[in-house]
Motif scaffolding. Structure first.
Motif, PDB file in Angstrom:
ATOM      1  N   ALA A 144       3.903   2.417   5.087  1.00  0.00           N
ATOM      2  CA  ALA A 144       2.884   2.666   4.209  1.00  0.00           C
ATOM      3  C   ALA A 144       2.056   1.505   3.894  1.00  0.00           C
ATOM      4  N   THR A 160      -2.561   7.978  -3.433  1.00  0.00           N
ATOM      5  CA  THR A 160      -2.359   8.408  -1.946  1.00  0.00           C
ATOM      6  C   THR A 160      -2.386   6.855  -1.089  1.00  0.00           C
ATOM      7  N   ASN A 211      -6.292   7.007  -5.786  1.00  0.00           N
ATOM      8  CA  ASN A 211      -5.735   8.290  -6.664  1.00  0.00           C
ATOM      9  C   ASN A 211      -4.515   8.904  -6.169  1.00  0.00           C
ATOM     10  N   HIS A 248      -3.213   1.857  -2.987  1.00  0.00           N
ATOM     11  CA  HIS A 248      -3.162   3.094  -3.161  1.00  0.00           C
ATOM     12  C   HIS A 248      -4.738   3.682  -3.919  1.00  0.00           C
ATOM     13  N   VAL A 279      -3.387   4.291   1.299  1.00  0.00           N
ATOM     14  CA  VAL A 279      -4.591   4.348   2.448  1.00  0.00           C
ATOM     15  C   VAL A 279      -4.199   2.914   3.256  1.00  0.00           C
TER      16      VAL A 279
END
Length: 325
Positions: A204, A293, A291, A289, A295
């Motif tokens: 991530a 999520t 919102n 991150h 990225v």
């Protein structure tokens, strides 16, 4: 001397002189004088209502009316200049400022709303110069409304500009580890091989390999929302909330340089590279991150590296190698 009047008397077969009674003469004279006075009065009244006969007061009122007409004409010319100026401001507002800040333009109907329906100028009707007065008053009313709306719009633009400046400083726009301190980019964002299980899984963030104790920098302005080791696998980690939906995570630190609740600026030191938690070697695990999520952090490195350096980092980060955590 008045002429004598006669009448013919058939009985006497002779002309007899007519004798006018004194009272009748006085009545005729009075009737003549009354008629003359009435005629003179009517002529006087008629003269008063013509431009050929004006009293000093009438002439003063006439001059004042003409002066007011000139003042209204000057006011109309000034209103025309103001209309042109406000029109230019409105055009820049809609097509430049609001476009830049991605705001909805204000429609013409909204700018001039509230002037239809009820006749608000009825009390100005019925005078010689009513059209001039009503037209001028209406133009000034419309201008006043447009100025109020434009003032409110510029207040909104100023707030958007202020928020835009805050957004630009809040976006995580630099690398968390300086290039001169990097050994290499160990792993990028996406599916990578797990160093412990050797199973391909989603990674991530990005891993920056560096010596233990290398400074780690905040990538944007924000507030430290966590500086602890309570999150499984990340070891000593710092979480920074930047606002506008952005949050960054810095994992596997050897020690902290900030505390929870502390406000930081882009470039401030958050801590130092280590290998705490689920880590194979000293490195920084970095996440972005938006919102809620995750990225790809690679999309945000435009604040402190050149285009050539970006291409090199992108090439290394996109290799499907083994991550360090």
């Amino acid at each position: 001397m008045a002429k004598a009047k006669y009448y013919y008397d058939p009985e006497r077969l002779a002309f007899t002189k007519i004798k006018t009674k004194k009272g009748k003469k006085i009545g005729v004279v009075l009737l003549f004088l009354t008629a003359s006075a009435l005629f003179g009065f009517l002529c006087f009244v008629a003269l008063l209502n013509t431009p050929f006969f004006e009293t000093p007061k009438d002439r003063l009122l006439t001059r004042e009316i003409e002066n007011l007409k000139i003042q209204y004409q000057i006011l109309n010319r000034k209103a025309a200049l103001m209309e042109e100026a406000i029109s230019n401001v409105e055009e820049r507002d809609n097509n430049v400022y609001r476009t830049y800040f991605n705001a909805t333009p204000i429609s013409e109907e909204q700018r001039k709303a509230g002037f239809g329906g009820v006749n608000r100028y009825k009390e100005l009707e019925g005078y010689n110069n009513s059209d001039l007065v009503i037209n001028t008053t209406k133009r000034l009313d419309v201008l006043s409304k447009e100025i109020v709306i434009e003032s409110q719009s510029l207040d909104e633009i100023a707030k958007l500009a202020k928020d835009k400046a805050k957004l630009l400083t809040a976006i995580p726009a630099i690398q968390p580890v300086k290039n001169e301190d990097l050994r290499h980019v160990a792993s990028g964002f996406g599916y990578r091989s797990d160093p412990f299980t050797k199973i391909r899984k989603f990674h991530a963030g990005m891993d920056f390999s560096a010596r233990t104790g290398t400074p780690i920098y905040a990538t944007g302005d924000g507030v430290v929302s966590a500086a602890d080791n309570k999150m499984s696998g990340y070891g000593n980690r710092v979480l920074v909330s930047h606002g506008f939906g952005y949050q960054t995570l810095y994992g596997h630190m050897s020690k902290f340089a900030v505390r929870s609740g502390q406000r930081v600026k882009r470039g401030d030191i958050l801590g130092y590279v280590g290998s705490t938690g689920r880590s194979e070697a000293p490195h920084l695990h970095y996440e972005v991150h938006k919102n809620g999520t995750v990225v790809n952090p690679l999309n945000f490195y435009y604040g402190n590296i050149s285009a050539k350096e970006y291409v090199l980092i992108a090439k290394l980060a996109n290799q499907e190698n083994q991550s360090l955590d």
